[in-house]
Write a protein that holds these residues in place. Sequence first.
Motif, PDB file in Angstrom:
ATOM      1  N   ARG A 149      57.811 -24.970  63.919  1.00 44.97           N
ATOM      2  CA  ARG A 149      57.548 -23.762  64.710  1.00 44.97           C
ATOM      3  C   ARG A 149      56.401 -22.991  64.065  1.00 44.97           C
ATOM      4  O   ARG A 149      56.497 -22.588  62.911  1.00 44.97           O
ATOM      5  N   THR A 150      55.345 -22.795  64.826  1.00 47.57           N
ATOM      6  CA  THR A 150      54.182 -22.069  64.334  1.00 47.57           C
ATOM      7  C   THR A 150      53.949 -20.845  65.222  1.00 47.57           C
ATOM      8  O   THR A 150      54.736 -20.556  66.122  1.00 47.57           O
ATOM      9  N   ASN A 151      52.858 -20.135  64.966  1.00 45.20           N
ATOM     10  CA  ASN A 151      52.484 -18.966  65.765  1.00 45.20           C
ATOM     11  C   ASN A 151      53.596 -17.921  65.791  1.00 45.20           C
ATOM     12  O   ASN A 151      54.048 -17.487  66.860  1.00 45.20           O
ATOM     13  N   ALA A 167      53.444 -14.820  65.116  1.00 49.05           N
ATOM     14  CA  ALA A 167      53.005 -13.585  65.758  1.00 49.05           C
ATOM     15  C   ALA A 167      53.149 -13.671  67.275  1.00 49.05           C
ATOM     16  O   ALA A 167      53.561 -12.700  67.926  1.00 49.05           O
ATOM     17  N   LEU A 168      52.822 -14.827  67.850  1.00 51.82           N
ATOM     18  CA  LEU A 168      52.911 -15.000  69.295  1.00 51.82           C
ATOM     19  C   LEU A 168      54.347 -14.867  69.772  1.00 51.82           C
ATOM     20  O   LEU A 168      54.630 -14.137  70.741  1.00 51.82           O
ATOM     21  N   TRP A 169      55.270 -15.553  69.108  1.00 51.40           N
ATOM     22  CA  TRP A 169      56.658 -15.541  69.560  1.00 51.40           C
ATOM     23  C   TRP A 169      57.313 -14.183  69.335  1.00 51.40           C
ATOM     24  O   TRP A 169      58.118 -13.725  70.154  1.00 51.40           O
ATOM     25  N   SER A 202      62.186 -16.923  73.208  1.00 54.97           N
ATOM     26  CA  SER A 202      61.189 -16.591  72.190  1.00 54.97           C
ATOM     27  C   SER A 202      61.808 -16.163  70.865  1.00 54.97           C
ATOM     28  O   SER A 202      61.240 -16.420  69.798  1.00 54.97           O
ATOM     29  N   ALA A 245      59.695 -19.459  62.775  1.00 55.52           N
ATOM     30  CA  ALA A 245      58.254 -19.373  62.533  1.00 55.52           C
ATOM     31  C   ALA A 245      57.939 -18.247  61.548  1.00 55.52           C
ATOM     32  O   ALA A 245      57.080 -18.394  60.670  1.00 55.52           O
ATOM     33  N   GLY A 275      51.050 -11.965  61.941  1.00 50.96           N
ATOM     34  CA  GLY A 275      49.810 -12.637  62.273  1.00 50.96           C
ATOM     35  C   GLY A 275      48.764 -12.499  61.185  1.00 50.96           C
ATOM     36  O   GLY A 275      48.074 -13.467  60.837  1.00 50.96           O
ATOM     37  N   GLY A 323      49.877 -14.627  58.171  1.00 50.09           N
ATOM     38  CA  GLY A 323      49.651 -16.041  58.429  1.00 50.09           C
ATOM     39  C   GLY A 323      48.185 -16.413  58.355  1.00 50.09           C
ATOM     40  O   GLY A 323      47.824 -17.459  57.807  1.00 50.09           O
ATOM     41  N   ARG A 324      47.333 -15.565  58.878  1.00 47.90           N
ATOM     42  CA  ARG A 324      45.902 -15.839  58.856  1.00 47.90           C
ATOM     43  C   ARG A 324      45.357 -15.770  57.429  1.00 47.90           C
ATOM     44  O   ARG A 324      44.580 -16.624  57.002  1.00 47.90           O
ATOM     45  N   ARG A 344      46.292 -18.896  55.551  1.00 48.84           N
ATOM     46  CA  ARG A 344      45.480 -20.050  55.935  1.00 48.84           C
ATOM     47  C   ARG A 344      44.087 -19.970  55.339  1.00 48.84           C
ATOM     48  O   ARG A 344      43.548 -20.958  54.848  1.00 48.84           O
TER      49      ARG A 344
END
Length: 376
Positions: free
Chosen positions: A256-258, A260-262, A292, A299, A360, A363-364, A367
């Motif tokens: 499970r990624t993203n 921030a989106l979920w 979600s 995530a 978000g 996570g950024r 990366r």
Amino acid sequence: MFQTPLRALGSLRPNVPPVILAASSVSTVVFTATPFLVTELSEQHGVSTGRVGLISSLQLAGFVLASWGAGRVLRPRRRLMVIAVIIGMIANLVSGFVDFEVLLAVRFVNGIALGAIAWLAWAEVFGDDERIGDIAVIGPIVGTVMSPIVGTFGDRFGPDHLFMALSALHVLPLIFVSSSRLSSPDRVQRTRHRPSRSAVIAMTALGLMTLGGSGVFVFANSIGRGPVGMSAFTVSLLFSVNSIAGIPSSRYRGERTNAALWVACTGISAFLIAVVHHPLAFVAGMALWGFSFWMAVPAAFSVLAANSNYPAERAGDAQAYMALGRVIGPMVGGLLYDVDPWALGLAGSGVIFVSAITLGILGRQRRVTGFAAATP
């Protein structure tokens, strides 16, 4: 509609102890009943809907206290399960005969019983990741089946009789307690390390997500029956839709990624439920939230692990932050609901969006840092 939970139920492994199934089911039903009790108790006791939300906060506070503290001072034993079940039975029975001020204290006691039952039950599968994963879907399944039953029962017979039914339900774990060893390995003393600053920020984001979410969700039944104008039965069915939507995401085995989106999707759901006040928006919000949320939490845990020097130590800390959010959420949500459900929706979704943005960014940054470290 109920084919999905039935297929998921069929996928459960037979080696899951019956006491785990019973205890998890009881906890789910009691917590499922809470949103349906809010409106009924407000009318019965003549107090504001927002203030009734305190029963959720106090019940969760008791649950957190027992589930967190029991493992530190007690050892899992069958006798403790019997005691916890009896306390739960008495607390729910008494809840139908007391005034509102006493009811708040009784729901706190009930939360302690639920927390002790959950801790004792999970001690049975302690250290067995496969069995722990197999029972993760029990909550959504039970929520799917029981939401319309609980909602309809409470609307027809009132909160007093619903409390009595919940009291009787506590017999289930007692029936199967003899089939369980109720023992866990001796705890190994390990050195604990302080979390990194980014780990604290990630855990705070998780707490904000549950704070905003619980603040709205506890009052979702009241919003659906009030400003949205739905019947009690229709709203109860939509709680089932919420649970059904969570089954595929809770059973998803991939990465499970993203996060921030979920997490942002749960914020959108809170906005649709508590601000828009339209039946179609309410339906969409309940369904989107169910799916979600179970994508968001794992995530977000991945983001936390990536920002932790000792990820294994942060798992329990993250649960504590999330539990604190669930305790505070209905308290703050109740105050805002009394002002206007619209205000609750804006505040709840806003807090969740802050959580999404924070995760978000974390996570950024991770990366980018990882890429830079790997570049000559």
